[in-house]
Design a protein around this motif. Sequence first.
Motif, PDB file in Angstrom:
ATOM      1  N   LYS A  75      24.729  53.928  27.990  1.00  0.00           N
ATOM      2  CA  LYS A  75      23.942  53.799  26.621  1.00  0.00           C
ATOM      3  C   LYS A  75      25.279  53.525  25.975  1.00  0.00           C
ATOM      4  CE  LYS A  75      19.268  54.625  26.422  1.00  0.00           C
ATOM      5  NZ  LYS A  75      18.859  55.265  27.216  1.00  0.00           N
ATOM      6  N   THR A  76      25.998  55.131  25.613  1.00  0.00           N
ATOM      7  CA  THR A  76      26.973  55.566  25.462  1.00  0.00           C
ATOM      8  C   THR A  76      28.471  55.422  25.693  1.00  0.00           C
ATOM      9  OG1 THR A  76      26.824  57.520  25.687  1.00  0.00           O
ATOM     10  CG2 THR A  76      25.961  56.209  23.483  1.00  0.00           C
ATOM     11  N   GLU A  77      29.924  55.311  25.909  1.00  0.00           N
ATOM     12  CA  GLU A  77      31.090  55.081  26.165  1.00  0.00           C
ATOM     13  C   GLU A  77      31.372  56.785  26.806  1.00  0.00           C
ATOM     14  OE1 GLU A  77      33.921  54.786  23.487  1.00  0.00           O
ATOM     15  OE2 GLU A  77      33.956  56.362  22.464  1.00  0.00           O
ATOM     16  N   GLN A  78      31.393  56.405  28.195  1.00  0.00           N
ATOM     17  CA  GLN A  78      32.283  57.396  28.870  1.00  0.00           C
ATOM     18  C   GLN A  78      33.161  58.585  28.463  1.00  0.00           C
ATOM     19  OE1 GLN A  78      29.171  58.890  30.733  1.00  0.00           O
ATOM     20  NE2 GLN A  78      28.637  57.607  28.684  1.00  0.00           N
ATOM     21  N   ALA A  93      29.907  47.041  30.428  1.00  0.00           N
ATOM     22  CA  ALA A  93      30.836  48.092  29.763  1.00  0.00           C
ATOM     23  C   ALA A  93      29.837  48.752  29.052  1.00  0.00           C
ATOM     24  CB  ALA A  93      30.817  47.021  28.423  1.00  0.00           C
ATOM     25  N   SER A  94      29.845  49.967  28.037  1.00  0.00           N
ATOM     26  CA  SER A  94      29.174  50.649  27.600  1.00  0.00           C
ATOM     27  C   SER A  94      28.109  50.369  26.711  1.00  0.00           C
ATOM     28  CB  SER A  94      29.778  52.262  27.286  1.00  0.00           C
ATOM     29  OG  SER A  94      30.392  51.808  26.000  1.00  0.00           O
ATOM     30  N   GLY A  95      26.858  50.645  26.607  1.00  0.00           N
ATOM     31  CA  GLY A  95      26.105  49.539  25.738  1.00  0.00           C
ATOM     32  C   GLY A  95      26.145  49.954  24.711  1.00  0.00           C
ATOM     33  N   ASP A  96      27.229  51.038  24.058  1.00  0.00           N
ATOM     34  CA  ASP A  96      27.209  51.182  22.282  1.00  0.00           C
ATOM     35  C   ASP A  96      28.652  49.799  22.451  1.00  0.00           C
ATOM     36  OD1 ASP A  96      29.189  52.193  24.110  1.00  0.00           O
ATOM     37  OD2 ASP A  96      29.197  54.053  22.671  1.00  0.00           O
TER      38      ASP A  96
END
Length: 352
Positions: A58-61, A43-46
């Motif tokens: 690293k973060t949601e797309q 999943a996204s890194g956040d």
Amino acid sequence: MRIAQIAPPWISVPPQGYGGIEWVVSLLADGLVDRGHDVTLFASGDSKTKAKLEGPFKTEQRSQIGDTFPDTLHAISAYLRQDEFDVIHDHSGIIGPALGALARTPVLHTLHGPFTEDAKRFYRTLSGNIWFNSISDFQAACCPDLSYVGTIYNSIDIDAHPFQEKKEDYLLYLGRFSALKGAGIAVKVAKELGMHLKMAGKIDNEEESSYFNEHVRPHLGHGVEFLGEVTNQEKAMLLGGAKALLFPIQWAEPFGLVMPEAMACGTPVVAIRNGSVPEIIEDGVTGFIVDDETQMATATIKAIENISPHVCRLNAAERFGVERMVVDYEAAFHRIADGSPLQSTVPELAQI
Ligand code: UDP
């Protein structure tokens, strides 16, 4: 078991605001860890999870929703590591299950969307090479000839939805402002009843903003209040205070998380009969199901006067709690990891 969960890369897990699939993945990943499994969540890194968190972003797309490259990069990063897992559970869009059909490791793909003709053709091509699960019996009946493990209903975190018996003086619409969700019908119903309507949800594409501009914006300020996208806490408060949740859907919704969320808060749901609605709402018990929008206003009054908030809460807790979902998926993983032959387990149902 060593289990990979692949969430879509678009929204963090769990979501901070809008996001249905991401809640299901979050509760499932944490629930599997609590039951002793070795879970890796792509999943996204956040994201926040009890599982091991992996993935290229690293973060949601969210700003790139639907783009091929982020989706493919995210999915391939999981499938390249397939030998580390006993099962892969894929919740992603098109690329994930397509890669899954070529994988050595058994793959379960949860069908989170509707069956368009293109989708049916695509999933039928993969059938027999990966397993599927439907999220309502209605959904499975729309395309019964797939290698299913069965239906596993989505679940919600009941404790995150506080029960509120005493209601405030408003009706609620909560969801995307897509034509599919029928927000404009909620406006008509509230106006017919002369009741205040609070509306919350996301508008982040062309279709949603033009629907909102045409069907909702002209009515704002005349008993119709628009709150924008709301956070988890805000949504729970809104659901708890509402006299009823209006769910005037115009499509074959495969599940619809807002229904059990409202029930958990002790709020009845008034819904148009479509998709999974009759499986989630018990007509006359946790709300009312109507055949079209003309019946909605009368049903809303009936729901406010006759439906017990306590019964709604109990029904949500019994049928849509996390424990049941986690145990059902665990059983499905054991079955596919044991190498059972891949074949459809859903009987041919009447055409819907
Ligand atoms: N949601 C939210 N804030 C909003 C709008 C929606 O938290 O402003 C949540 C809603 O409570 C639900 C999810 O987003 O948990 C949407 O999932 P659902 O299955 O109801 O709809 P869909 O996936 O079709 O959009």
